[in-house]
Design a protein around this motif. Structure first.
Motif, short mmCIF file in Angstrom:
data_model
loop_
_atom_site.label_atom_id
_atom_site.label_comp_id
_atom_site.label_asym_id
_atom_site.label_seq_id
_atom_site.Cartn_x
_atom_site.Cartn_y
_atom_site.Cartn_z
N CYS A 109 0.85 -1.19 0.00
CA CYS A 109 0.00 0.00 0.00
C CYS A 109 0.89 1.24 0.00
O CYS A 109 2.03 1.21 0.45
CB CYS A 109 -0.88 0.04 1.25
SG CYS A 109 -2.09 -1.28 1.32
N PHE A 110 0.36 2.33 -0.51
CA PHE A 110 1.09 3.59 -0.45
C PHE A 110 0.90 4.23 0.91
O PHE A 110 -0.20 4.21 1.47
CB PHE A 110 0.60 4.56 -1.54
CG PHE A 110 1.08 4.21 -2.91
CD1 PHE A 110 2.40 4.40 -3.26
CD2 PHE A 110 0.20 3.70 -3.85
CE1 PHE A 110 2.85 4.10 -4.52
CE2 PHE A 110 0.64 3.38 -5.11
CZ PHE A 110 1.97 3.58 -5.46
N GLU A 111 1.96 4.78 1.43
CA GLU A 111 1.92 5.46 2.72
C GLU A 111 2.62 6.80 2.58
O GLU A 111 3.72 6.87 2.04
CB GLU A 111 2.62 4.60 3.77
CG GLU A 111 2.63 5.19 5.15
CD GLU A 111 3.38 4.29 6.12
OE1 GLU A 111 4.61 4.45 6.21
OE2 GLU A 111 2.74 3.46 6.77
N ALA A 112 1.98 7.86 3.05
CA ALA A 112 2.59 9.20 2.99
C ALA A 112 3.56 9.37 4.15
O ALA A 112 3.22 9.08 5.30
CB ALA A 112 1.52 10.26 3.03
N GLN A 113 4.77 9.81 3.83
CA GLN A 113 5.78 10.05 4.85
C GLN A 113 6.38 11.43 4.66
O GLN A 113 6.46 11.94 3.55
CB GLN A 113 6.89 9.01 4.77
CG GLN A 113 6.46 7.62 5.12
CD GLN A 113 7.63 6.64 5.08
OE1 GLN A 113 8.63 6.89 4.42
NE2 GLN A 113 7.49 5.54 5.77
N ASN A 114 6.81 12.02 5.77
CA ASN A 114 7.48 13.31 5.69
C ASN A 114 8.80 13.18 4.95
O ASN A 114 9.44 12.13 4.98
CB ASN A 114 7.76 13.87 7.09
CG ASN A 114 6.53 14.36 7.78
OD1 ASN A 114 5.55 14.70 7.14
ND2 ASN A 114 6.55 14.40 9.09
N SER A 115 9.23 14.27 4.35
CA SER A 115 10.54 14.30 3.74
C SER A 115 11.60 14.33 4.84
O SER A 115 11.28 14.56 6.01
CB SER A 115 10.69 15.53 2.84
OG SER A 115 10.64 16.70 3.63
N ASP A 116 12.85 14.11 4.49
CA ASP A 116 13.93 14.09 5.48
C ASP A 116 14.05 15.42 6.22
O ASP A 116 14.24 15.45 7.43
CB ASP A 116 15.27 13.76 4.81
CG ASP A 116 15.30 12.34 4.27
OD1 ASP A 116 14.54 11.49 4.76
OD2 ASP A 116 16.11 12.08 3.35
N ILE A 117 13.91 16.52 5.51
CA ILE A 117 14.05 17.83 6.17
C ILE A 117 12.89 18.09 7.13
O ILE A 117 13.08 18.64 8.21
CB ILE A 117 14.21 18.97 5.15
CG1 ILE A 117 14.70 20.23 5.86
CG2 ILE A 117 12.95 19.25 4.40
CD1 ILE A 117 15.24 21.29 4.96
N VAL A 118 11.68 17.66 6.76
CA VAL A 118 10.53 17.83 7.67
C VAL A 118 10.71 16.97 8.90
O VAL A 118 10.45 17.40 10.03
CB VAL A 118 9.20 17.52 6.94
CG1 VAL A 118 8.04 17.53 7.91
CG2 VAL A 118 8.97 18.54 5.82
N ASP A 119 11.17 15.74 8.73
CA ASP A 119 11.45 14.86 9.88
C ASP A 119 12.47 15.52 10.82
O ASP A 119 12.29 15.51 12.04
CB ASP A 119 11.98 13.50 9.41
CG ASP A 119 10.88 12.54 9.07
OD1 ASP A 119 9.73 12.77 9.46
OD2 ASP A 119 11.18 11.54 8.37
N ALA A 120 13.52 16.08 10.25
CA ALA A 120 14.55 16.71 11.07
C ALA A 120 13.99 17.91 11.83
O ALA A 120 14.32 18.13 13.01
CB ALA A 120 15.71 17.15 10.19
N MET A 121 13.12 18.67 11.19
CA MET A 121 12.53 19.83 11.85
C MET A 121 11.58 19.39 12.97
O MET A 121 11.55 20.01 14.04
CB MET A 121 11.79 20.69 10.83
CG MET A 121 12.72 21.40 9.86
SD MET A 121 11.87 22.24 8.54
CE MET A 121 11.18 23.62 9.40
#
Length: 82
Positions: A67-79
């Protein structure tokens, strides 16, 4: 600078998002640092350069369990993690 600060304060008071753009050295970062200091708010600074793209701030789709799952980008995760 005074006009920029008053417009920024108005946006902060209305809980609106702000996008600052302008030439290097025009006072954008200084205004943000000053406003954070005066309002006792923490400041998280992200230095942009010509290699950043809008996708760096958007969610991305990954496949998980077929299934597709939406995930934050690396920069958003870091923030988010601080």
């Amino acid at each position: 600078m005074k006009k920029l600060l008053s417009e920024m304060i108005e946006c902060v008071n209305r809980d609106e998002k702000i996008l600052l753009k302008g030439v290097s050295g025009s006072g954008k970062s200084t205004a943000v640092c000053f406003l954070a200091f005066k309002t006792h708010n923490p400041l998280r600074r992200v230095c942009m350069n010509k290699f950043f793209e809008i996708e760096d701030f958007q969610k991305r789709l990954k496949i998980k369990n077929n299934c597709f799952e939406a995930q934050n980008s690396d920069i958003v995760d870091a923030m988010v993690k601080g």
